[in-house]
Design an enzyme around this catalytic site. Structure first.
Site, PDB file in Angstrom:
ATOM      1  N   LYS A  36      23.900  -8.284   1.367  1.00 12.65           N
ATOM      2  CA  LYS A  36      25.225  -8.781   1.454  1.00 12.65           C
ATOM      3  C   LYS A  36      26.121  -8.671   2.438  1.00 12.65           C
ATOM      4  O   LYS A  36      27.409  -8.574   2.278  1.00 12.65           O
ATOM      5  CB  LYS A  36      25.742  -8.311   0.058  1.00 12.65           C
ATOM      6  CG  LYS A  36      25.240  -9.126  -1.340  1.00 12.65           C
ATOM      7  CD  LYS A  36      25.762  -8.103  -1.862  1.00 12.65           C
ATOM      8  CE  LYS A  36      24.928  -8.916  -3.854  1.00 12.65           C
ATOM      9  NZ  LYS A  36      24.701  -8.135  -4.367  1.00 12.65           N
ATOM     10  N   HIS A  83       5.481   6.844  11.227  1.00 13.24           N
ATOM     11  CA  HIS A  83       5.388   6.390   9.820  1.00 13.24           C
ATOM     12  C   HIS A  83       3.866   7.860   9.456  1.00 13.24           C
ATOM     13  O   HIS A  83       3.441   7.946   9.209  1.00 13.24           O
ATOM     14  CB  HIS A  83       4.230   4.799   9.674  1.00 13.24           C
ATOM     15  CG  HIS A  83       3.750   4.858   8.009  1.00 13.24           C
ATOM     16  ND1 HIS A  83       4.159   5.686   7.198  1.00 13.24           N
ATOM     17  CD2 HIS A  83       2.553   4.247   7.917  1.00 13.24           C
ATOM     18  CE1 HIS A  83       3.473   4.944   6.275  1.00 13.24           C
ATOM     19  NE2 HIS A  83       2.549   3.441   6.940  1.00 13.24           N
ATOM     20  N   ARG A 118       0.960  -0.954   0.274  1.00 10.22           N
ATOM     21  CA  ARG A 118       0.151   0.396  -0.090  1.00 10.22           C
ATOM     22  C   ARG A 118       0.985   1.236  -0.161  1.00 10.22           C
ATOM     23  O   ARG A 118       0.619   2.092  -1.063  1.00 10.22           O
ATOM     24  CB  ARG A 118      -0.441  -0.212   1.555  1.00 10.22           C
ATOM     25  CG  ARG A 118      -2.050   1.038   1.124  1.00 10.22           C
ATOM     26  CD  ARG A 118      -2.856   0.912   2.154  1.00 10.22           C
ATOM     27  NE  ARG A 118      -2.175  -0.730   2.915  1.00 10.22           N
ATOM     28  CZ  ARG A 118      -3.373  -2.020   2.189  1.00 10.22           C
ATOM     29  NH1 ARG A 118      -4.787  -1.563   1.965  1.00 10.22           N
ATOM     30  NH2 ARG A 118      -3.157  -2.995   3.876  1.00 10.22           N
ATOM     31  N   THR A 119       1.834   1.473   0.475  1.00 12.87           N
ATOM     32  CA  THR A 119       2.838   2.802   1.394  1.00 12.87           C
ATOM     33  C   THR A 119       3.735   2.723  -0.239  1.00 12.87           C
ATOM     34  O   THR A 119       3.810   3.894  -1.098  1.00 12.87           O
ATOM     35  CB  THR A 119       3.680   2.230   2.506  1.00 12.87           C
ATOM     36  OG1 THR A 119       2.637   2.658   3.122  1.00 12.87           O
ATOM     37  CG2 THR A 119       4.197   3.708   2.118  1.00 12.87           C
ATOM     38  N   ARG A 148      11.506   2.673   3.493  1.00 12.86           N
ATOM     39  CA  ARG A 148      10.803   1.846   4.251  1.00 12.86           C
ATOM     40  C   ARG A 148      11.882   0.444   5.052  1.00 12.86           C
ATOM     41  O   ARG A 148      12.712  -0.212   4.137  1.00 12.86           O
ATOM     42  CB  ARG A 148       9.176   0.628   3.785  1.00 12.86           C
ATOM     43  CG  ARG A 148       8.873  -0.153   5.757  1.00 12.86           C
ATOM     44  CD  ARG A 148       7.874  -0.600   4.869  1.00 12.86           C
ATOM     45  NE  ARG A 148       6.752   0.635   5.513  1.00 12.86           N
ATOM     46  CZ  ARG A 148       5.173   0.038   6.191  1.00 12.86           C
ATOM     47  NH1 ARG A 148       5.054  -0.938   5.988  1.00 12.86           N
ATOM     48  NH2 ARG A 148       4.774   1.134   6.315  1.00 12.86           N
TER      49      ARG A 148
END
Lengths: 149, 319
Positions: free
Chosen positions: B96, B145, B67-68, B117
């Site tokens: 890595k 957020h 969604r974001t 995110r």
């Protein structure tokens, strides 16, 4: 002449008035176990100011800012004496700074500072009853939960 | 971003967001919040189809969030910008062992702004310190957020025409719900009266309540929605997750007390709106979707103009 419980040092640092219960914590956070210089630690000495105290003497050592901040957190009422040629050249009382960099470990395991190569940074939100907030994960830590690096 | 710029913003010398990072709601004053919301309104109601022409957004999703991510990408694409990035940690070099700071320093050479995110709390702050281009936090673990909070505020403002002096109920998992913590914090700037409605085991964390107290917010903690529903302008619901309960019996006991149905809404004001950051499971019955109270899908849509506003402001393009 007053008898010294711990021998005098020629040059170095004396941390005095360390509360009995944190003497060895201070030794630990300053990593003195691994020091090649002379280190003298005395605990359970009588103190008119704080009842029982400890004293730590380290030859040839000048504390870094980080180390001073660590002591300030553990023993805010301790005093620092810089010794030159057996004499107290400077005397300083400690104060907790507004920001602590690389002094405390964040106790949130999911904080980026515990998972990436970055110095920890904390804002001191209360100095009376010490409380800090992580600059990164924004969690508060109260005095009793603070882990000094 | 340089410290002097941040300082000049903080002391109110200018409302210039160019180059600024969007990391935490704690970083925004009331005036700055309103500036973002007003910019979103202007964009939503205007014609800005080439606003981001020639601009590239790096979309760095170190953990999945459909969604974001889609909302950020739609925000950029719809106004003529381009998007590059990844949506899974496995395809980034962090798998890595590359440090986040290094990864960001590489990506900033490819883009004008970073939306990210990350599963770890504080990752966005660290990325912002490493980057010389603006970083917008699309969620850092359970911490912040901010784009969600801005879109929540925008949704309330659009519907209620004001953010001042509203009575807002928060229901569900208030302990772990970061959207609740951030929104409550933001609403404290606007004199909201807040009701925190939850089972005892999922109450607002003490630290958040202390923050609200310090901001002079007015709030009440209650167990029953029925007792307060008639007072509310806004009801903000969150999901109660089964896995939060060490004792499954306790979950079974409380799960249905926090389900919003038409029956629950009998005593609600006609203009009370229900919001939810989504996804929902069963905390709002589908029968509520058709009522005028249901605003959660519009709320999700508002993510686009809000993210467009934040992108425009941080990129420094004229709106």
């Amino acid at each position: 002449m007053k008898e010294l419980k711990v021998s005098a040092i020629r040059d170095g640092t004396v941390i005095d008035h360390v509360p009995g219960d944190v003497v060895f914590k201070v030794v630990d956070v300053l990593n003195l176990e691994k020091s090649s210089e002379t280190v003298m630690v005395a605990a359970n000495l009588k103190s008119s100011r704080i009842g029982q105290k400890g004293i730590i003497k380290v030859s040839g050592k000048i504390l870094t800012k980080e180390e001073v901040d660590k002591i300030a957190l553990l023993a805010p009422n301790a005093t620092l004496n810089i010794i030159r040629d057996y004499k107290v050249a400077e005397k300083a009382s400690l104060s907790v700074p507004d920001v602590l960099i690389n002094v405390i470990k964040c106790n949130n395991p999911n904080c980026i500072t515990n998972n990436d190569s970055v110095k920890t940074k904390f804002t001191v939100v209360s100095k009376d009853n010490i409380r800090v907030r992580c600059h990164y994960c924004e969690r508060y830590i109260d005095k009793e939960d603070i882990k000094v690096l | 971003m340089d410290i002097n710029h941040r300082a000049s913003i903080l002391i109110g010398e200018s409302m210039n967001f160019k180059g600024r990072d969007i990391i935490s709601m704690r970083d925004f004053s009331k005036a700055e919040i309103m500036h973002v919301l007003n910019t979103a309104k202007k964009i939503e109601n205007g014609n800005y189809s080439n606003l981001f022409s020639g601009k590239v957004m790096a979309s760095l999703f170190f953990e999945p969030s459909t969604r974001t991510r889609l909302s950020f990408e739609s925000a950029m694409n719809r106004l003529g910008g381009k998007v590059l990035g990844f949506a899974d940690k496995g395809v980034s070099s962090s798998s890595k062992g590359e440090s986040l700071g290094d990864a960001i320093k590489v990506v900033e050479g490819y883009s004008d702004v970073i939306a990210m995110r990350h599963p770890l709390e504080g990752a966005a702050r660290l990325a912002a310190e490493a980057a010389s281009i603006p970083v917008i936090n699309g969620g850092d673990g359970s911490n912040q957020h901010p784009t969600q909070t801005f879109l929540d505020l925008y949704t309330i403002l659009k519907t209620k025409k004001t953010l001042e002096g509203l009575t807002v109920g928060f229901i569900g998992d208030l302990k772990y719900g970061r959207t609740v913590h951030s929104l409550a914090h933001a609403l404290s700037h606007f004199g909201a009266e807040m009701y925190f409605i939850s089972p005892d085991s999922l109450r607002m964390p003490k630290d958040d309540l202390n923050d609200l107290k310090a901001m002079g917010a007015s709030f009440h903690e209650v167990n029953d929605l029925e007792k307060v529903i008639g007072k509310l302008d806004v009801l903000y619901a969150t999901r109660i997750q089964r896995e939060r309960f060490p004792d499954q019996l306790e979950y079974e006991k409380v799960k249905n007390s926090y389900v919003i149905s038409k029956k629950t809404l009998q005593d609600a004001r006609k203009d009370m709106i229900i919001m939810h950051p989504l996804p929902r499971v069963n905390e709002i019955s589908e029968e509520v979707d058709g009522t005028p109270h249901a605003l959660y899908f519009e709320q999700a849509r508002n993510g686009v103009p809000i993210r467009q506003a934040l992108l425009a402001l941080t990129l420094g393009v004229d709106v």
